[in-house]
Motif scaffolding. Structure first.
Motif, PDB file in Angstrom:
ATOM      1  N   VAL A   5       0.846  -1.192   0.000  1.00 44.58           N
ATOM      2  CA  VAL A   5       0.000   0.000   0.000  1.00 44.58           C
ATOM      3  C   VAL A   5       0.882   1.243   0.000  1.00 44.58           C
ATOM      4  CG1 VAL A   5      -1.834   1.258   1.192  1.00 44.58           C
ATOM      5  CG2 VAL A   5      -1.768  -1.252   1.294  1.00 44.58           C
ATOM      6  N   ASN A   6       0.836   1.997  -1.087  1.00 41.61           N
ATOM      7  CA  ASN A   6       1.601   3.235  -1.229  1.00 41.61           C
ATOM      8  C   ASN A   6       0.702   4.404  -0.802  1.00 41.61           C
ATOM      9  OD1 ASN A   6       3.203   5.377  -2.046  1.00 41.61           O
ATOM     10  ND2 ASN A   6       2.952   4.985  -4.237  1.00 41.61           N
ATOM     11  N   LEU A   7       1.076   5.080   0.269  1.00 39.17           N
ATOM     12  CA  LEU A   7       0.250   6.183   0.765  1.00 39.17           C
ATOM     13  C   LEU A   7       0.503   7.487   0.010  1.00 39.17           C
ATOM     14  CD1 LEU A   7       0.391   5.593   4.634  1.00 39.17           C
ATOM     15  CD2 LEU A   7      -1.222   4.700   2.939  1.00 39.17           C
ATOM     16  N   LYS A   8       1.495   7.497  -0.874  1.00 40.20           N
ATOM     17  CA  LYS A   8       1.825   8.687  -1.668  1.00 40.20           C
ATOM     18  C   LYS A   8       1.899   9.909  -0.744  1.00 40.20           C
ATOM     19  CE  LYS A   8       0.057   6.772  -5.974  1.00 40.20           C
ATOM     20  NZ  LYS A   8      -0.679   7.037  -7.230  1.00 40.20           N
ATOM     21  N   ALA A   9       1.293  11.036  -1.154  1.00 41.65           N
ATOM     22  CA  ALA A   9       1.230  12.219  -0.293  1.00 41.65           C
ATOM     23  C   ALA A   9      -0.229  12.547   0.000  1.00 41.65           C
ATOM     24  CB  ALA A   9       1.931  13.409  -0.941  1.00 41.65           C
ATOM     25  N   TYR A  10      -1.054  11.510   0.048  1.00 38.86           N
ATOM     26  CA  TYR A  10      -2.483  11.701   0.331  1.00 38.86           C
ATOM     27  C   TYR A  10      -2.677  12.156   1.780  1.00 38.86           C
ATOM     28  CZ  TYR A  10      -3.710   9.264  -4.021  1.00 38.86           C
ATOM     29  OH  TYR A  10      -3.853   8.891  -5.328  1.00 38.86           O
ATOM     30  N   PRO A  11      -3.742  12.907   2.055  1.00 43.90           N
ATOM     31  CA  PRO A  11      -4.010  13.371   3.424  1.00 43.90           C
ATOM     32  C   PRO A  11      -4.619  12.275   4.285  1.00 43.90           C
ATOM     33  CG  PRO A  11      -5.725  14.156   1.969  1.00 43.90           C
ATOM     34  CD  PRO A  11      -4.718  13.459   1.095  1.00 43.90           C
ATOM     35  N   SER A  12      -3.848  11.234   4.516  1.00 45.14           N
ATOM     36  CA  SER A  12      -4.319  10.085   5.295  1.00 45.14           C
ATOM     37  C   SER A  12      -3.554  10.031   6.607  1.00 45.14           C
ATOM     38  CB  SER A  12      -4.106   8.791   4.506  1.00 45.14           C
ATOM     39  OG  SER A  12      -2.739   8.635   4.164  1.00 45.14           O
ATOM     40  N   ASP A  13      -4.007   9.164   7.503  1.00 43.20           N
ATOM     41  CA  ASP A  13      -3.327   8.952   8.783  1.00 43.20           C
ATOM     42  C   ASP A  13      -2.420   7.730   8.621  1.00 43.20           C
ATOM     43  OD1 ASP A  13      -2.537   8.188  11.344  1.00 43.20           O
ATOM     44  OD2 ASP A  13      -4.399   8.847  12.276  1.00 43.20           O
ATOM     45  N   PRO A  14      -1.126   7.928   8.424  1.00 46.92           N
ATOM     46  CA  PRO A  14      -0.254   6.785   8.123  1.00 46.92           C
ATOM     47  C   PRO A  14      -0.163   5.776   9.257  1.00 46.92           C
ATOM     48  CG  PRO A  14       1.056   8.746   8.555  1.00 46.92           C
ATOM     49  CD  PRO A  14      -0.365   9.192   8.468  1.00 46.92           C
ATOM     50  N   VAL A  15      -0.206   6.242  10.506  1.00 51.28           N
ATOM     51  CA  VAL A  15      -0.104   5.327  11.642  1.00 51.28           C
ATOM     52  C   VAL A  15      -1.366   4.488  11.773  1.00 51.28           C
ATOM     53  CG1 VAL A  15       0.127   5.178  14.148  1.00 51.28           C
ATOM     54  CG2 VAL A  15       1.566   6.755  12.858  1.00 51.28           C
ATOM     55  N   ALA A  16      -2.528   5.117  11.585  1.00 49.96           N
ATOM     56  CA  ALA A  16      -3.792   4.368  11.661  1.00 49.96           C
ATOM     57  C   ALA A  16      -3.866   3.313  10.568  1.00 49.96           C
ATOM     58  CB  ALA A  16      -4.975   5.327  11.561  1.00 49.96           C
ATOM     59  N   ILE A  17      -3.466   3.677   9.358  1.00 53.47           N
ATOM     60  CA  ILE A  17      -3.496   2.711   8.253  1.00 53.47           C
ATOM     61  C   ILE A  17      -2.482   1.598   8.493  1.00 53.47           C
ATOM     62  CG2 ILE A  17      -3.011   2.389   5.795  1.00 53.47           C
ATOM     63  CD1 ILE A  17      -4.226   5.154   5.313  1.00 53.47           C
ATOM     64  N   ALA A  18      -1.304   1.964   8.972  1.00 52.64           N
ATOM     65  CA  ALA A  18      -0.280   0.958   9.250  1.00 52.64           C
ATOM     66  C   ALA A  18      -0.737  -0.007  10.338  1.00 52.64           C
ATOM     67  CB  ALA A  18       1.021   1.638   9.656  1.00 52.64           C
ATOM     68  N   THR A  19      -1.377   0.528  11.376  1.00 47.99           N
ATOM     69  CA  THR A  19      -1.879  -0.326  12.464  1.00 47.99           C
ATOM     70  C   THR A  19      -2.919  -1.300  11.939  1.00 47.99           C
ATOM     71  OG1 THR A  19      -1.456   1.411  14.102  1.00 47.99           O
ATOM     72  CG2 THR A  19      -3.025  -0.316  14.704  1.00 47.99           C
ATOM     73  N   ALA A  20      -3.834  -0.790  11.117  1.00 47.35           N
ATOM     74  CA  ALA A  20      -4.866  -1.650  10.535  1.00 47.35           C
ATOM     75  C   ALA A  20      -4.239  -2.710   9.636  1.00 47.35           C
ATOM     76  CB  ALA A  20      -5.860  -0.805   9.745  1.00 47.35           C
ATOM     77  N   ALA A  21      -3.262  -2.311   8.839  1.00 44.90           N
ATOM     78  CA  ALA A  21      -2.607  -3.251   7.933  1.00 44.90           C
ATOM     79  C   ALA A  21      -1.893  -4.352   8.707  1.00 44.90           C
ATOM     80  CB  ALA A  21      -1.615  -2.510   7.036  1.00 44.90           C
ATOM     81  N   HIS A  22      -1.245  -3.975   9.800  1.00 43.28           N
ATOM     82  CA  HIS A  22      -0.543  -4.959  10.630  1.00 43.28           C
ATOM     83  C   HIS A  22      -1.535  -5.958  11.232  1.00 43.28           C
ATOM     84  CE1 HIS A  22       2.390  -6.749  13.189  1.00 43.28           C
ATOM     85  NE2 HIS A  22       1.932  -6.217  14.309  1.00 43.28           N
ATOM     86  N   GLU A  23      -2.654  -5.457  11.737  1.00 41.44           N
ATOM     87  CA  GLU A  23      -3.667  -6.332  12.337  1.00 41.44           C
ATOM     88  C   GLU A  23      -4.269  -7.272  11.299  1.00 41.44           C
ATOM     89  OE1 GLU A  23      -5.099  -3.113  15.771  1.00 41.44           O
ATOM     90  OE2 GLU A  23      -6.357  -3.514  14.029  1.00 41.44           O
ATOM     91  N   ILE A  24      -4.590  -6.736  10.127  1.00 38.93           N
ATOM     92  CA  ILE A  24      -5.216  -7.563   9.087  1.00 38.93           C
ATOM     93  C   ILE A  24      -4.221  -8.586   8.545  1.00 38.93           C
ATOM     94  CG2 ILE A  24      -6.194  -7.500   6.756  1.00 38.93           C
ATOM     95  CD1 ILE A  24      -7.500  -4.828   7.588  1.00 38.93           C
TER      96      ILE A  24
END
Length: 215
Positions: A5-24
């Motif tokens: 998953v490439n987050l590019k420079a989108y206005p996202s929460d990188p830690v929240a997405i990373a945490t979700a990705a790790h759990e999944i």
């Protein structure tokens, strides 16, 4: 299948997405990695998710202001890096130099390219993987595996003809489990995606849907 998953420079929460990705990834057994902005690499790596850089420069230690040093990326917790993404194109010599830098720092590599001919040339440089991404489909609603499956099949054939140890990922427009399954059916060993997760209203749900066919 490998999901990057490439987050590019989108206005996202990188830690929240990373945490979700790790759990999944833990729940499903699917290999999932996140590539955040360079400034967020350490925070993302601290979540435990497999962490990749979006880019590294073909430089060594020295007077290279504004460069992304491979060793700094590795020190921040990244284990791999994209090279030559369509939004960060490099000259051939710089791709080769970036691969040397990644090898020096112990980083896994995926070189992006537009079409099967470029994929073959990229595979000849000795990366761990290549990703085929037709620019016209990047960020769109239709995946390359659906819109132009011949490109994916051609990319797999081109890479295999050069070096059958090089993995082939399918990028551009990937957003659903159906897209992931289609990429696998065409011979890809993974997918590279961005907006389907980074711009989703619920990134965790988007990731869960994506890997559902593999769970």
């Amino acid at each position: 299948m490998f999901v990057l998953v490439n987050l590019k420079a989108y206005p996202s929460d990188p830690v929240a997405i990373a945490t979700a990705a790790h759990e999944i990834a833990d729940e499903s057994g699917v290999r999932i990695a996140v590539a955040p902005q360079a400034a967020h690499l350490e925070r993302v790596a601290e979540t435990g998710v497999e962490t990749w850089a979006q880019h590294i420069s073909s430089v060594e230690h020295g007077s290279h202001t504004g460069s992304t040093l491979a060793e700094a990326v590795a020190d921040a917790g990244a284990v791999g890096t994209l090279v030559n993404h369509s939004e960060r194109r490099l000259r051939l010599a710089d791709i080769d130099g970036a691969l040397d830098a990644a090898d020096r720092a112990g980083l896994e590599t995926i070189v992006c390219a537009n079409n099967p001919d470029q994929i073959g040339a990229a595979a000849a440089l000795g990366p761990d993987g290549v990703a085929v991404e037709p620019p016209a489909l990047i960020g769109g609603d239709v995946s390359v595996s659906q819109a132009d499956p011949e490109i994916v099949e051609g990319a797999v054939e081109a890479a295999t003809a050069v070096d059958d140890s090089v993995d082939v990922l399918c990028g551009a427009g990937i957003s659903s489990g159906e897209d992931l399954a289609a990429a696998g059916d065409l011979g890809a060993s993974g997918v590279l995606l961005a907006s389907g997760v980074a711009k989703a209203d619920d990134p965790r749900a988007a990731l869960a849907d994506l890997v559902e066919p593999l769970a």
